[in-house]
Scaffold this active site. Structure first.
Site, PDB file in Angstrom:
ATOM      1  N   GLY A  13       0.787  -1.259   0.046  1.00  0.00           N
ATOM      2  CA  GLY A  13       0.011   0.066   0.011  1.00  0.00           C
ATOM      3  C   GLY A  13       0.776   1.057  -0.101  1.00  0.00           C
ATOM      4  O   GLY A  13       2.057   1.022   0.341  1.00  0.00           O
ATOM      5  N   ARG A  17      -1.411   8.259   4.269  1.00  0.00           N
ATOM      6  CA  ARG A  17      -2.070   9.223   5.434  1.00  0.00           C
ATOM      7  C   ARG A  17      -0.739   9.311   6.514  1.00  0.00           C
ATOM      8  O   ARG A  17      -0.790  10.212   7.317  1.00  0.00           O
ATOM      9  CB  ARG A  17      -3.130   8.494   6.259  1.00  0.00           C
ATOM     10  N   GLY A  86      -5.768  -2.661  -4.175  1.00  0.00           N
ATOM     11  CA  GLY A  86      -6.521  -3.229  -2.685  1.00  0.00           C
ATOM     12  C   GLY A  86      -6.009  -4.558  -2.352  1.00  0.00           C
ATOM     13  O   GLY A  86      -5.225  -5.113  -2.903  1.00  0.00           O
ATOM     14  N   ASP A 110       1.560  -3.503   8.629  1.00  0.00           N
ATOM     15  CA  ASP A 110       1.549  -2.281   9.675  1.00  0.00           C
ATOM     16  C   ASP A 110       0.748  -2.619  10.830  1.00  0.00           C
ATOM     17  O   ASP A 110       0.265  -1.818  11.233  1.00  0.00           O
ATOM     18  CB  ASP A 110       0.798  -1.191   8.918  1.00  0.00           C
ATOM     19  N   GLU A 163     -16.456  -2.085   4.780  1.00  0.00           N
ATOM     20  CA  GLU A 163     -15.412  -1.058   4.926  1.00  0.00           C
ATOM     21  C   GLU A 163     -16.381   0.253   5.412  1.00  0.00           C
ATOM     22  O   GLU A 163     -17.466   0.646   5.089  1.00  0.00           O
ATOM     23  CB  GLU A 163     -14.739  -0.689   3.709  1.00  0.00           C
ATOM     24  N   LYS A 360      36.643   6.913  22.312  1.00  0.00           N
ATOM     25  CA  LYS A 360      36.195   6.482  21.040  1.00  0.00           C
ATOM     26  C   LYS A 360      37.164   5.255  20.639  1.00  0.00           C
ATOM     27  O   LYS A 360      38.351   5.673  20.796  1.00  0.00           O
ATOM     28  CB  LYS A 360      36.115   7.487  20.101  1.00  0.00           C
TER      29      LYS A 360
END
Ligand code: UD1
Ligand code: CA
Length: 474
Positions: A13, A17, A86, A110, A163, A360
């Site tokens: 996807g 957003r 989709g 996700d 949906e 270091k």
């Protein structure tokens, strides 16, 4: 458990957003990209099941995603869905890669809180005898928002998923949502996927429609509510990313405490998933520990410290406000406050590194001390050597880095500059304020100071002169 199973991870996807140039599934929660969390759950679920495999559907942002997977999940079979049309279309793209599996578990890249245990429970709901050919995980959210809603019939049986964008106001008021996580008998997928249409508000092929089609065909579909709704939280926006990040970190804090660590005010402590603790470790408030870090038994990490990808041994005291990155700290060492251990620092047991000391690529052997205001870079320091306040290894000549070797039992006085490359033999003594440019043999005494000049009464005369000059001006 029956035969091989394939997990299909949807990650094609666009994630619009997120408003990001980066693919959504590469955004991080609790220190790891979202997709890594999903891969970890899939891996744990597939473990010990021969012939099983993981298929990832990539699409938008695959230039970044595919190399990431090659590094982190080389076993995954990647299929490309382009353009993303989709979730149903995405699973269609995966069908040729399903291998020998008789069952298919679909998850989204996700949904980072999902656990393998829940996947086991989900697959367990498939049942040839009762005719359950599909199982879907559902949850009840106070704010069902943009999630698909689970529509049940008059008898409470699963009917279909609608949906949010296609739902009637009545359907929108349903509290049970589709997690987007499913187990399918492969035959059901193969039968229903070709029948999907994109006749809906988003003009997409919805995987969710497979479930309604299956019901219409008399195939059993069971909806299984998760025990904890947060486990199936999906990330679609930055706000949701922050929410799952906080939940994952809370989970990491609980795991730390379960392992025997004391976290003081855990709500202020930031842990990446996978940071490990030994028993009786103590973490003070406002500490951040990330990456592949571990804190050994009995060690204490003081307030405000930042520890990144570092190994802290047993019974170590890290006093407040230290920054420790890609370093190893030996058992019983004492660090800080306000010390900075940078990449490649290895402190042996019982080493002391005090305030305003920066290291270091520095190897300090057992019992070595550098307690104040020091820079130790590209160097090794032998056992029990004492490095005085203000000592600097001058490791950089404007072109390259050079090594300083300091032996065991050496005394380096305060404010010494060691101009690398240079070697100090065991047991040597370096006088305070010296600039050392040549090797010092073992047991030698080296100083490089301008001889001191003391003028008797000179201080008083200087002051008188200055006072006189000042009054003349006025
Ligand atoms: C989907 C479900 C919804 C559910 C929600 C749970 C559908 C139609 N809807 O909605 O019922 O409540 O997940 O989080 O399935 N993806 C692709 N290819 C595509 C589209 C999406 O691989 O063409 C991937 C995305 O990268 C993502 C996952 O599928 O990982 C879900 O897609 P997303 O667009 O977030 O679906 P939702 O609208 O959240
Ligand atoms: Ca989603």
């Amino acid at each position: 458990m029956s035969g091989p199973v394939t997990v299909v991870l949807l990650a094609a996807g666009r994630g619009v957003r997120m408003k990001s140039a980066r693919p959504k599934v590469l955004h991080e929660a609790a220190g790891r990209p979202l997709i890594d969390h999903a891969v970890a759950a899939a891996r744990a679920f597939l473990a010990g099941r021969p012939g099983s495999r993981l298929v990832v559907v990539a699409g938008a942002g695959r230039e970044e995603l595919i190399p990431h997977l090659a590094r982190t999940a080389p076993e995954a079979v990647v299929v490309v869905q382009d353009p993303p049309r989709g979730t149903g279309d995405a699973v269609r793209a995966a069908v040729p890669a399903l291998g020998d599996a008789g069952r298919v578990v679909v998850l989204a890249g996700d949904v980072p809180l999902l656990t393998a245990e829940t996947l086991v429970r989900l697959e367990g709901a498939l049942d040839v005898d009762t005719g359950a050919g599909v199982a879907v995980l559902t949850a009840c959210h106070a704010d069902a928002g943009a999630y698909g809603r689970v529509v049940r019939d008059g008898k409470g049986r699963f009917a279909r998923i609608v949906e949010a964008k296609d739902a009637t106001p009545e359907e929108l008021s349903i509290g049970e949502i589709n997690s987007g996580i499913y187990a399918f008998e492969r035959t059901v997928l193969e039968r229903e996927l070709p029948r999907l249409t994109d006749d809906n508000a988003q003009g997409e092929f919805y995987l969710t429609d497979v479930l309604g089609l299956a019901v219409a065909d008399g195939i059993g579909v069971v909806a299984i509510p998760v025990e904890e709704a947060s486990e199936v939280l999906g990330v679609n926006s930055r706000a949701e990313l922050a929410e799952v990040d906080a939940l994952l970190r809370r989970r990491a804090a609980r795991a730390a405490m379960a392992a025997g660590a004391t976290l003081i005010r855990p709500e202020t402590i930031t842990l990446d998933e996978g940071v490990t603790f030994g028993p009786d470790a103590v973490v003070e408030p406002f500490v951040t520990i990330t990456g592949a870090s571990s804190v050994g038994p009995g060690s204490r990490i003081g307030q405000g410290c930042v520890v990144v990808s570092s190994t802290i041994g047993a019974n170590v005291t890290v006093r407040p406000y230290c920054v420790i990155e890609n370093a190893v700290v030996g058992d019983g060492a004492v660090v800080g406050p306000f010390a900075r251990l940078r990449e490649g620092t290895v402190l042996g047991p019982e080493v002391h590194v005090g305030n305003f000391v920066e290291t270091k690529k520095a190897l300090l052997a057992r019992g070595a001390k550098a307690n104040h205001l020091t820079y130790l870079g590209d160097c090794s320091v032998g056992e029990k050597t004492n490095v005085g306040a203000g000592v600097i290894t001058c490791n950089y000549d404007g072109f390259g880095k050079h090594h300083t070797g300091i032996g065991a039992g050496v005394f380096v006085g305060s404010d010494v500059q060691l101009v690398a490359p240079v070697t100090i033999g065991d047991g040597a003594v370096i006088g305070a304020g010296s600039t050392i440019t040549k090797d010092v043999p073992a047991q030698a005494l080296a100083t490089s100071r301008v001889p001191q000049k003391t003028v008797e009464g000179g201080g008083a005369r200087y002051r008188e002169r200055k006072v006189a000059e000042k009054s003349k001006k006025e």
